[in-house]
Design a protein around this motif. Sequence first.
Motif, PDB file in Angstrom:
ATOM      1  N   THR A 144     -67.699 -45.911 -15.305  1.00  0.00           N
ATOM      2  CA  THR A 144     -67.490 -46.164 -13.877  1.00  0.00           C
ATOM      3  C   THR A 144     -67.745 -47.630 -13.577  1.00  0.00           C
ATOM      4  N   HIS A 145     -67.000 -48.173 -12.652  1.00  0.00           N
ATOM      5  CA  HIS A 145     -67.289 -49.523 -12.167  1.00  0.00           C
ATOM      6  C   HIS A 145     -66.840 -49.641 -10.721  1.00  0.00           C
ATOM      7  N   THR A 146     -67.705 -50.221  -9.930  1.00  0.00           N
ATOM      8  CA  THR A 146     -67.426 -50.497  -8.536  1.00  0.00           C
ATOM      9  C   THR A 146     -68.052 -51.836  -8.196  1.00  0.00           C
ATOM     10  N   THR A 147     -67.883 -52.310  -6.989  1.00  0.00           N
ATOM     11  CA  THR A 147     -68.421 -53.608  -6.608  1.00  0.00           C
ATOM     12  C   THR A 147     -69.923 -53.678  -6.860  1.00  0.00           C
ATOM     13  N   GLY A 148     -70.330 -54.577  -7.761  1.00  0.00           N
ATOM     14  CA  GLY A 148     -71.747 -54.785  -8.040  1.00  0.00           C
ATOM     15  C   GLY A 148     -72.381 -53.804  -8.997  1.00  0.00           C
ATOM     16  N   PHE A 149     -71.584 -52.998  -9.686  1.00  0.00           N
ATOM     17  CA  PHE A 149     -72.190 -52.035 -10.609  1.00  0.00           C
ATOM     18  C   PHE A 149     -71.160 -51.587 -11.640  1.00  0.00           C
ATOM     19  N   ARG A 150     -71.614 -51.490 -12.928  1.00  0.00           N
ATOM     20  CA  ARG A 150     -70.798 -50.961 -14.017  1.00  0.00           C
ATOM     21  C   ARG A 150     -71.694 -50.084 -14.883  1.00  0.00           C
ATOM     22  N   ALA A 151     -71.144 -49.001 -15.415  1.00  0.00           N
ATOM     23  CA  ALA A 151     -71.958 -48.101 -16.235  1.00  0.00           C
ATOM     24  C   ALA A 151     -71.072 -47.263 -17.143  1.00  0.00           C
ATOM     25  N   ALA A 152     -71.691 -46.766 -18.211  1.00  0.00           N
ATOM     26  CA  ALA A 152     -71.033 -45.830 -19.123  1.00  0.00           C
ATOM     27  C   ALA A 152     -72.071 -44.829 -19.602  1.00  0.00           C
ATOM     28  N   ALA A 153     -71.611 -43.628 -19.890  1.00  0.00           N
ATOM     29  CA  ALA A 153     -72.478 -42.578 -20.424  1.00  0.00           C
ATOM     30  C   ALA A 153     -71.743 -41.875 -21.552  1.00  0.00           C
ATOM     31  N   VAL A 154     -72.427 -41.676 -22.677  1.00  0.00           N
ATOM     32  CA  VAL A 154     -71.801 -41.045 -23.836  1.00  0.00           C
ATOM     33  C   VAL A 154     -72.771 -40.061 -24.473  1.00  0.00           C
ATOM     34  N   ALA A 155     -72.197 -39.122 -25.225  1.00  0.00           N
ATOM     35  CA  ALA A 155     -72.998 -38.147 -25.966  1.00  0.00           C
ATOM     36  C   ALA A 155     -72.167 -37.618 -27.123  1.00  0.00           C
ATOM     37  N   HIS A 156     -72.849 -37.074 -28.120  1.00  0.00           N
ATOM     38  CA  HIS A 156     -72.133 -36.378 -29.182  1.00  0.00           C
ATOM     39  C   HIS A 156     -71.520 -35.107 -28.610  1.00  0.00           C
ATOM     40  N   ASN A 157     -70.351 -34.721 -29.131  1.00  0.00           N
ATOM     41  CA  ASN A 157     -69.712 -33.518 -28.598  1.00  0.00           C
ATOM     42  C   ASN A 157     -70.413 -32.232 -29.012  1.00  0.00           C
ATOM     43  N   SER A 158     -71.445 -32.341 -29.830  1.00  0.00           N
ATOM     44  CA  SER A 158     -72.293 -31.183 -30.108  1.00  0.00           C
ATOM     45  C   SER A 158     -73.335 -30.985 -29.003  1.00  0.00           C
ATOM     46  N   VAL A 159     -73.520 -32.012 -28.172  1.00  0.00           N
ATOM     47  CA  VAL A 159     -74.500 -31.963 -27.074  1.00  0.00           C
ATOM     48  C   VAL A 159     -73.853 -31.488 -25.779  1.00  0.00           C
ATOM     49  N   LEU A 160     -72.683 -32.056 -25.461  1.00  0.00           N
ATOM     50  CA  LEU A 160     -71.952 -31.691 -24.254  1.00  0.00           C
ATOM     51  C   LEU A 160     -70.463 -31.607 -24.561  1.00  0.00           C
ATOM     52  N   GLU A 183     -69.833 -45.362  -6.119  1.00  0.00           N
ATOM     53  CA  GLU A 183     -69.120 -45.932  -4.983  1.00  0.00           C
ATOM     54  C   GLU A 183     -70.120 -46.689  -4.125  1.00  0.00           C
ATOM     55  N   ARG A 184     -69.646 -47.669  -3.394  1.00  0.00           N
ATOM     56  CA  ARG A 184     -70.491 -48.289  -2.390  1.00  0.00           C
ATOM     57  C   ARG A 184     -70.842 -47.233  -1.342  1.00  0.00           C
ATOM     58  N   SER A 185     -72.087 -47.190  -0.927  1.00  0.00           N
ATOM     59  CA  SER A 185     -72.545 -46.156  -0.005  1.00  0.00           C
ATOM     60  C   SER A 185     -72.240 -46.562   1.433  1.00  0.00           C
ATOM     61  N   TRP A 200     -71.880 -38.856   3.957  1.00  0.00           N
ATOM     62  CA  TRP A 200     -71.611 -37.669   3.144  1.00  0.00           C
ATOM     63  C   TRP A 200     -70.156 -37.574   2.703  1.00  0.00           C
ATOM     64  N   GLY A 201     -69.251 -38.130   3.492  1.00  0.00           N
ATOM     65  CA  GLY A 201     -67.859 -38.148   3.059  1.00  0.00           C
ATOM     66  C   GLY A 201     -67.671 -38.966   1.794  1.00  0.00           C
ATOM     67  N   ARG A 202     -68.360 -40.090   1.740  1.00  0.00           N
ATOM     68  CA  ARG A 202     -68.300 -40.936   0.531  1.00  0.00           C
ATOM     69  C   ARG A 202     -68.889 -40.195  -0.660  1.00  0.00           C
ATOM     70  N   LEU A 203     -69.978 -39.463  -0.442  1.00  0.00           N
ATOM     71  CA  LEU A 203     -70.564 -38.684  -1.523  1.00  0.00           C
ATOM     72  C   LEU A 203     -69.593 -37.619  -2.017  1.00  0.00           C
ATOM     73  N   LEU A 204     -68.920 -36.935  -1.104  1.00  0.00           N
ATOM     74  CA  LEU A 204     -67.935 -35.940  -1.493  1.00  0.00           C
ATOM     75  C   LEU A 204     -66.835 -36.566  -2.337  1.00  0.00           C
ATOM     76  N   PHE A 205     -66.362 -37.736  -1.901  1.00  0.00           N
ATOM     77  CA  PHE A 205     -65.323 -38.445  -2.652  1.00  0.00           C
ATOM     78  C   PHE A 205     -65.795 -38.733  -4.071  1.00  0.00           C
ATOM     79  N   LEU A 263     -75.591 -47.884  -3.293  1.00  0.00           N
ATOM     80  CA  LEU A 263     -74.574 -47.141  -4.024  1.00  0.00           C
ATOM     81  C   LEU A 263     -74.834 -45.648  -3.930  1.00  0.00           C
ATOM     82  N   VAL A 264     -73.771 -44.869  -4.065  1.00  0.00           N
ATOM     83  CA  VAL A 264     -73.901 -43.450  -4.330  1.00  0.00           C
ATOM     84  C   VAL A 264     -73.356 -43.222  -5.730  1.00  0.00           C
TER      85      VAL A 264
END
Length: 223
Positions: free
Chosen positions: A83-99, A107-109, A141-146, A209-210
């Motif tokens: 994910t990346h949005t204004t002022g923030f970038r991130a990644a999450a990974v796992a082995h496919n035996s875990v998830l 998103e900007r809140s 809350w609309g932004r959170l839903l999005f 951010l949300v």
Amino acid sequence: MIEKLLPHGVVAVETFEDAPAQQSFPEEESLVANAVETRRREFMTARRCARDALAKLGYAPVPIRAGPRREPLWPAGVVGSITHTTGFRAAAVAHNSVLASIGIDTERSDRLPDGVEESITVAGESEMLAALSRALPALHWGRLLFSAKESVYKAWYPLTGRWLGFEDARLTIDPMGTFAAKLLVDGTRTDGGPPLVELRGRFIVAHGLVATAVTVPVDATAA
């Protein structure tokens, strides 16, 4: 921030700024060849986060290409999300035996543009958002839903290979930090796993951010 939303066994790397120089691969450069420089930097920083996360799983640096819907293509045996949005970038990974799958989004809140909330809600969600806004008006809350629906899609697509529209999931949001998405379309998976019926996720609001995350267990229909 993102790691607070994810279970044990998932590696998350995030940053609030772009480094001056980014390691990149030609296969990635081609994905943003026509992008403006700010977009290119955020894309490459997010890819760097992904490589740093993969390194913690024991993987050597590799280009992270994109699939037909621009989804990241991970090394064999890995599931993940970026994910990346204004002022923030991130990644999450796992082995496919875990998830079986991961979806993260940030998103900007702030308030959604006029008309967007109406286009992303299904029956019952508008009333839920109104009730949440009355109880806790400081949160958009609309932004959170999005964002939650974006995370649902990111977890859904690798397992089904099919588009999932905003109208294809009905969310129930618990203001304590969780949500559930009832899928309104056929959840048959391409990997032979149990059909997706409901996906569950978590959210956090911090640093303006949300952030939302959905994980699909290996042997279950919901996170």
